[in-house]
Design a protein around this motif. Structure first.
Motif, short mmCIF file in Angstrom:
data_model
loop_
_atom_site.label_atom_id
_atom_site.label_comp_id
_atom_site.label_asym_id
_atom_site.label_seq_id
_atom_site.Cartn_x
_atom_site.Cartn_y
_atom_site.Cartn_z
N VAL A 89 0.85 -1.19 0.00
CA VAL A 89 0.00 0.00 0.00
C VAL A 89 0.88 1.24 0.00
O VAL A 89 1.71 1.44 0.89
N ARG A 90 0.71 2.07 -1.00
CA ARG A 90 1.50 3.30 -1.13
C ARG A 90 0.70 4.54 -0.78
O ARG A 90 1.28 5.59 -0.52
N CYS A 91 -0.62 4.42 -0.79
CA CYS A 91 -1.49 5.54 -0.46
C CYS A 91 -2.77 4.97 0.16
O CYS A 91 -3.39 4.08 -0.43
N ALA A 92 -3.14 5.46 1.34
CA ALA A 92 -4.34 4.96 2.01
C ALA A 92 -5.60 5.55 1.38
O ALA A 92 -5.54 6.52 0.62
N GLN A 93 -6.74 4.96 1.72
CA GLN A 93 -8.00 5.35 1.11
C GLN A 93 -8.29 6.83 1.30
O GLN A 93 -8.84 7.49 0.42
N ASP A 94 -7.94 7.37 2.46
CA ASP A 94 -8.25 8.77 2.76
C ASP A 94 -7.07 9.71 2.56
O ASP A 94 -7.04 10.81 3.10
N GLU A 95 -6.08 9.28 1.78
CA GLU A 95 -4.89 10.08 1.57
C GLU A 95 -4.71 10.43 0.09
O GLU A 95 -5.39 9.90 -0.78
N SER A 96 -3.77 11.32 -0.16
CA SER A 96 -3.33 11.61 -1.53
C SER A 96 -1.82 11.75 -1.52
O SER A 96 -1.22 12.08 -0.48
N ILE A 97 -1.19 11.49 -2.63
CA ILE A 97 0.27 11.58 -2.74
C ILE A 97 0.65 13.01 -3.09
O ILE A 97 0.13 13.60 -4.04
N SER A 98 1.56 13.57 -2.33
CA SER A 98 1.94 14.97 -2.50
C SER A 98 2.76 15.18 -3.76
O SER A 98 3.36 14.25 -4.31
N ASP A 99 2.80 16.44 -4.22
CA ASP A 99 3.62 16.78 -5.38
C ASP A 99 5.10 16.50 -5.11
O ASP A 99 5.83 16.09 -6.02
N ALA A 100 5.52 16.69 -3.88
CA ALA A 100 6.93 16.45 -3.53
C ALA A 100 7.30 14.99 -3.78
O ALA A 100 8.40 14.69 -4.26
N VAL A 101 6.38 14.08 -3.47
CA VAL A 101 6.63 12.66 -3.71
C VAL A 101 6.50 12.35 -5.20
O VAL A 101 7.31 11.60 -5.76
N LEU A 102 5.51 12.94 -5.87
CA LEU A 102 5.30 12.67 -7.28
C LEU A 102 6.50 13.08 -8.14
O LEU A 102 6.81 12.43 -9.13
N THR A 103 7.17 14.16 -7.76
CA THR A 103 8.30 14.61 -8.56
C THR A 103 9.49 13.66 -8.46
O THR A 103 10.43 13.75 -9.27
N GLN A 104 9.45 12.73 -7.50
CA GLN A 104 10.54 11.76 -7.36
C GLN A 104 10.03 10.32 -7.43
O GLN A 104 10.68 9.40 -6.92
N LEU A 105 8.88 10.12 -8.05
CA LEU A 105 8.24 8.80 -8.05
C LEU A 105 9.14 7.74 -8.69
O LEU A 105 9.66 7.93 -9.78
N ASP A 106 9.29 6.61 -8.00
CA ASP A 106 10.19 5.57 -8.49
C ASP A 106 9.61 4.16 -8.33
O ASP A 106 10.34 3.18 -8.26
N TRP A 107 8.29 4.06 -8.25
CA TRP A 107 7.65 2.75 -8.16
C TRP A 107 6.42 2.73 -9.07
O TRP A 107 5.93 3.76 -9.50
#
Length: 239
Positions: A212-230
């Motif tokens: 699980v990389r993101c929970a049901q009630d969460e969103s992935i931040s831009d900071a993480v998206l700019t370094q996405l590696d999975w």
């Protein structure tokens, strides 16, 4: 190439959320695949490409939860031999019936047209009248350039300006005759969700290893998206 072989991608402060357009294309791919086998000829395994592959896959699985996207890395942005081989392999060996790519030239689309496989144009119309050319991922870079100039004139350049569907910087357009009105309506619905604040990378997200990389009630931040590696669930790397 592998993710481990590539240097960290430097964040570009002013850019377009291409992945939002890929998400829309993925929805259309999921609607048009008959066997749930979709291909993606990919250039370099850097965060920008990973984001687009993931969003495309999530869009496809929105309408076809069992769909799989098989990625074939070519290690180049422009290589006619490698891209042609990749397209033929995905079609003949994997059996994909819809194919996507993120390349500078339309080599993949040309192979798909020859084989009667649905595909997407990137930035420029490919063959226009072909029913297999489902739609075009289009970007309006003038919106980004305008922001750069305005910020420069005010002496305040931002750390990150990421324009997307809301700003009119990315869209899916030039639908082929094979795309039905109800399918276009689904695309418009997804676009409106984004305009209303929905984030593509939100809700329960698992990677292709089941974590699980993101929970049901969460969103992935831009900071993480700019370094996405999975990669998300549903992505398969061709080896």
């Amino acid at each position: 190439p592998s993710l481990e072989q590539q240097p960290d991608e430097q964040c570009i402060p002013y850019f377009i959320r291409l992945y939002q357009g890929e998400y829309l294309a993925g929805i259309l791919a999921g609607l048009h695949t008959k066997q749930g086998r979709i291909g993606d000829v990919a250039s370099m395994p850097v965060p920008e490409t990973v984001r687009c592959i993931n969003a495309f896959t999530m869009g496809a699985r929105r309408v076809d939860p069992q769909a799989e996207v098989t990625v074939y890395w070519v290690g180049s942005w422009d290589d006619v031999d490698k891209e042609t081989l990749a397209a033929w392999t995905l079609i003949d060996t994997v059996g994909v019936d819809v194919i996507n790519s993120h390349q500078d030239r339309p080599y993949v689309q040309q192979v798909a047209e020859q084989r009667g496989v649905d595909y997407f144009a990137y930035q420029d119309p490919i063959l226009g009248a072909s029913s297999h050319d489902l739609a075009m991922l289009a970007c309006d870079w003038s919106i980004v350039y305008q922001e750069i100039l305005q910020d420069y004139q005010q002496g305040q350049l931002r750390d990150l300006y990421w324009a997307g569907i809301t700003e009119g910087a990315v869209d899916l357009s030039d639908y082929s005759s094979a795309v039905r009105d109800d399918e276009k309506q689904l695309i418009e619905q997804a676009k409106q969700e984004i305009r209303d604040g929905h984030t593509v990378f939100s809700g329960l997200i698992r990677d292709n290893q089941g974590r699980v990389r993101c929970a049901q009630d969460e969103s992935i931040s831009d900071a993480v998206l700019t370094q996405l590696d999975w990669f998300v669930e549903g992505v398969r790397i061709y080896e």
